[in-house]
Enzyme design. Structure first.
Site, PDB file in Angstrom:
ATOM      1  N   GLU A 124       0.830  -1.199   0.000  1.00  0.00           N
ATOM      2  CA  GLU A 124       0.000   0.000   0.000  1.00  0.00           C
ATOM      3  C   GLU A 124       0.866   1.252   0.000  1.00  0.00           C
ATOM      4  O   GLU A 124       1.978   1.242   0.522  1.00  0.00           O
ATOM      5  CB  GLU A 124      -0.912  -0.003   1.238  1.00  0.00           C
ATOM      6  CG  GLU A 124      -1.901  -1.177   1.198  1.00  0.00           C
ATOM      7  CD  GLU A 124      -2.806  -1.262   2.423  1.00  0.00           C
ATOM      8  OE1 GLU A 124      -3.949  -1.687   2.257  1.00  0.00           O
ATOM      9  OE2 GLU A 124      -2.368  -0.934   3.540  1.00  0.00           O
ATOM     10  N   CYS A 147       3.608   8.420   1.113  1.00  0.00           N
ATOM     11  CA  CYS A 147       4.158   7.453   2.057  1.00  0.00           C
ATOM     12  C   CYS A 147       4.224   6.124   1.314  1.00  0.00           C
ATOM     13  O   CYS A 147       3.196   5.604   0.876  1.00  0.00           O
ATOM     14  CB  CYS A 147       3.199   7.392   3.247  1.00  0.00           C
ATOM     15  SG  CYS A 147       3.672   6.169   4.470  1.00  0.00           S
ATOM     16  N   CYS A 173       6.582  -6.817   6.771  1.00  0.00           N
ATOM     17  CA  CYS A 173       7.742  -6.299   7.495  1.00  0.00           C
ATOM     18  C   CYS A 173       8.196  -7.355   8.495  1.00  0.00           C
ATOM     19  O   CYS A 173       7.370  -8.061   9.069  1.00  0.00           O
ATOM     20  CB  CYS A 173       7.371  -5.014   8.245  1.00  0.00           C
ATOM     21  SG  CYS A 173       8.778  -4.211   9.068  1.00  0.00           S
ATOM     22  N   CYS A 206       7.054  -5.020  15.324  1.00  0.00           N
ATOM     23  CA  CYS A 206       6.651  -4.112  16.409  1.00  0.00           C
ATOM     24  C   CYS A 206       5.197  -4.431  16.766  1.00  0.00           C
ATOM     25  O   CYS A 206       4.335  -4.466  15.890  1.00  0.00           O
ATOM     26  CB  CYS A 206       6.799  -2.656  15.972  1.00  0.00           C
ATOM     27  SG  CYS A 206       8.500  -2.244  15.515  1.00  0.00           S
ATOM     28  N   CYS A 242       2.126  -2.293  15.522  1.00  0.00           N
ATOM     29  CA  CYS A 242       2.043  -1.968  14.093  1.00  0.00           C
ATOM     30  C   CYS A 242       1.407  -3.124  13.331  1.00  0.00           C
ATOM     31  O   CYS A 242       1.868  -4.266  13.425  1.00  0.00           O
ATOM     32  CB  CYS A 242       3.442  -1.685  13.545  1.00  0.00           C
ATOM     33  SG  CYS A 242       3.472  -1.401  11.759  1.00  0.00           S
ATOM     34  N   CYS A 298      -0.244   5.759   9.971  1.00  0.00           N
ATOM     35  CA  CYS A 298       0.970   5.047  10.374  1.00  0.00           C
ATOM     36  C   CYS A 298       0.620   3.783  11.134  1.00  0.00           C
ATOM     37  O   CYS A 298      -0.146   3.818  12.091  1.00  0.00           O
ATOM     38  CB  CYS A 298       1.819   5.904  11.297  1.00  0.00           C
ATOM     39  SG  CYS A 298       2.466   7.344  10.506  1.00  0.00           S
TER      40      CYS A 298
HETATM   41  N1  SAH Z   1       9.962   0.383   9.422  1.00  0.00           N
HETATM   42  C1  SAH Z   1      10.000   1.829   9.462  1.00  0.00           C
HETATM   43  C2  SAH Z   1       8.799   2.458   8.793  1.00  0.00           C
HETATM   44  C3  SAH Z   1       7.531   2.041   9.430  1.00  0.00           C
HETATM   45  S1  SAH Z   1       6.133   2.989   9.662  1.00  0.00           S
HETATM   46  C4  SAH Z   1      10.053   2.288  10.917  1.00  0.00           C
HETATM   47  O1  SAH Z   1       9.716   1.518  11.797  1.00  0.00           O
HETATM   48  O2  SAH Z   1      10.460   3.422  11.160  1.00  0.00           O
HETATM   49  C5  SAH Z   1       6.492   4.589  10.069  1.00  0.00           C
HETATM   50  C6  SAH Z   1       6.250   4.987  11.506  1.00  0.00           C
HETATM   51  O3  SAH Z   1       4.943   4.638  11.981  1.00  0.00           O
HETATM   52  C7  SAH Z   1       7.231   4.344  12.463  1.00  0.00           C
HETATM   53  O4  SAH Z   1       7.746   5.314  13.315  1.00  0.00           O
HETATM   54  C8  SAH Z   1       6.348   3.377  13.200  1.00  0.00           C
HETATM   55  O5  SAH Z   1       6.889   3.017  14.441  1.00  0.00           O
HETATM   56  C9  SAH Z   1       5.070   4.142  13.300  1.00  0.00           C
HETATM   57  N2  SAH Z   1       3.904   3.345  13.684  1.00  0.00           N
HETATM   58  C10 SAH Z   1       3.747   2.013  13.510  1.00  0.00           C
HETATM   59  N3  SAH Z   1       2.558   1.622  14.008  1.00  0.00           N
HETATM   60  C11 SAH Z   1       1.960   2.719  14.486  1.00  0.00           C
HETATM   61  C12 SAH Z   1       0.709   2.955  15.119  1.00  0.00           C
HETATM   62  N4  SAH Z   1      -0.149   1.975  15.321  1.00  0.00           N
HETATM   63  N5  SAH Z   1       0.416   4.222  15.486  1.00  0.00           N
HETATM   64  C13 SAH Z   1       1.277   5.225  15.252  1.00  0.00           C
HETATM   65  N6  SAH Z   1       2.473   5.065  14.656  1.00  0.00           N
HETATM   66  C14 SAH Z   1       2.813   3.824  14.286  1.00  0.00           C
END
Ligand code: SAH
Length: 372
Positions: free
Chosen positions: A112, A125, A132, A136, A139, A364
């Site tokens: 996406e 974005c 991934c 985390c 996420c 995000c």
């Molecule tokens: N792998 C990269 C890009 C991922 S997404 C990274 O981790 O940085 C981009 C951002 O969104 C990251 O900072 C991630 O931690 C954040 N993110 C992931 N899940 C989220 C959520 N549920 N709410 C808010 N931010 C989130």
């Protein structure tokens, strides 16, 4: 083989799927494109013409390439501009200012991207992996596991598609486009394709799309060796570090890569990036109610950042976006305010990140390719 749901804390560095998408001119340097065109029995300058169509005019339809001889034109386009992705769903929010697109790749993998229009610019974005491997727990992408790395051209194509939409919209120009590697995937775990994509995005036409490196943000969980490699590339993109906790005990849980590279190591690598590029680093911090939003954590974060220097960092807290099955929710707005105030008091520029597209699962951490 496909992504399997990871166990808590499990990290995946090797993608289960290894099939390669068709070769596309955005995978190649201009010199390699010229070789490919020569191999097809055509004069090398056709590579330049084709590249201009793609990167400058944002065109892939042979019918619109009238400067190329009709004989062999379709074959040339098929050889260097194969179709890489098709739209399977498009959803809009914010009165049409936020558009999430789900793409099907050649092997059925789904990724996406999210295009956000603001007054004077647009931000796209983009994804760098299908799924991934960084797992985390807050996420949605991380919870689904890693399917495969995307190719350079697949990464670039998302931006080109977005640029077409920007161009169609009140004459917007691609030069006002920012790109954030904050869609699906950990781009630094797909290092070569992602760096080559940055080069294609920033090199001027006909080599690439000609975007400003400063408008590109590379976001990472904190893969320290890859961060140092990025530092050595000397491309002045913005680096964002997804920190989410200032202490190892909590970060081990929230960002499992922390079991390999600790908070201090990730911050040191971020500081080295700043020193080498002069680019202020962003710290991403999803505020999770009663988990990482306490005053003492704001203080500790401020202390760790100031220990390394002044003026090198910017903190971007973001209220946690809800994801399916998660027990966590966003911090109370009052707590969020106090967290920001604590950092500002220590002289650290802090801005709450605007969260777009929540109602279309486009914010995000919500990209899960299952919202069709
Ligand atoms: N792998 C990269 C890009 C991922 S997404 C990274 O981790 O940085 C981009 C951002 O969104 C990251 O900072 C991630 O931690 C954040 N993110 C992931 N899940 C989220 C959520 N549920 N709410 C808010 N931010 C989130």
């Amino acid at each position: 083989m496909d992504a399997t749901t990871p166990q808590p804390g499990q990290l995946t560095f090797t993608a289960p799927r290894r099939g390669k998408p068709p070769r596309h001119l955005a995978d190649l340097t201009l010199a390699d494109r010229a070789d490919a065109v020569r191999d097809a029995g055509l004069p090398a300058f056709r590579a330049k013409q084709l590249s201009r169509h793609y990167f400058e005019r944002l065109v892939v339809d042979p019918a619109e390439m009238t400067d190329l001889p009709a004989a062999g034109r379709a074959e040339l386009v098929a050889a260097l501009l194969p179709s890489l992705m098709t739209v399977i769903a498009e959803r809009q929010a914010d009165g049409g200012d936020t558009i999430k697109t789900a793409w099907r790749l050649f092997d059925g993998a789904i990724v996406e991207s999210v295009l956000m229009h603001y007054a004077n610019r647009s931000t796209i974005c983009i994804s760098s992996q299908a799924g991934c491997g960084m797992n985390c727990p807050f996420c949605a992408t991380g919870q689904a596991g890693l399917t495969r790395n995307m190719s350079t051209a697949e990464i670039v194509e998302q931006v080109v598609r977005g640029a077409r939409l920007v161009a169609a919209r009140h004459g917007g120009h691609k030069r006002s486009m920012n790109v954030v590697f904050m869609g699906m995937g950990e781009a630094l775990a797909n290092y070569k394709a992602s760096i080559d994509a940055i080069r294609r995005l920033t090199d001027p036409s006909p080599e690439g799309l000609g975007l400003s490196a400063r408008g590109i943000t590379m976001s990472t969980v904190g893969l320290v060796p890859a961060m140092d490699k990025l530092t050595a590339e000397g491309i002045p993109v913005t680096l964002a570090l997804s920190l989410h906790a200032p202490d190892d005990e909590l970060r081990d849980e929230l960002v499992p890569i922390n079991t390999r590279w600790k908070v201090g190591e990730a911050l040191d690598a971020a500081y080295r990036y700043y020193e080498a590029t002069g680019r202020r680093v962003s710290i991403e911090y999803a505020l999770i109610r009663d988990i990482n939003d306490q005053a003492w954590r704001a203080d500790l974060l401020g202390k760790l950042l100031n220990q390394r220097g002044r003026g090198w960092i910017h903190v971007n807290p973001i209220p946690l976006n809800p994801t399916p099955g998660s027990r966590w929710t966003a911090s109370d707005p009052k707590v969020e305010k106090a967290f920001v105030a604590a950092l500002e008091q220590r002289g650290i520029p802090t801005t709450i990140r605007d969260t777009r597209g929540q109602d279309i699962d486009g914010a995000c951490g919500q990209l899960a390719a299952n919202t069709i």
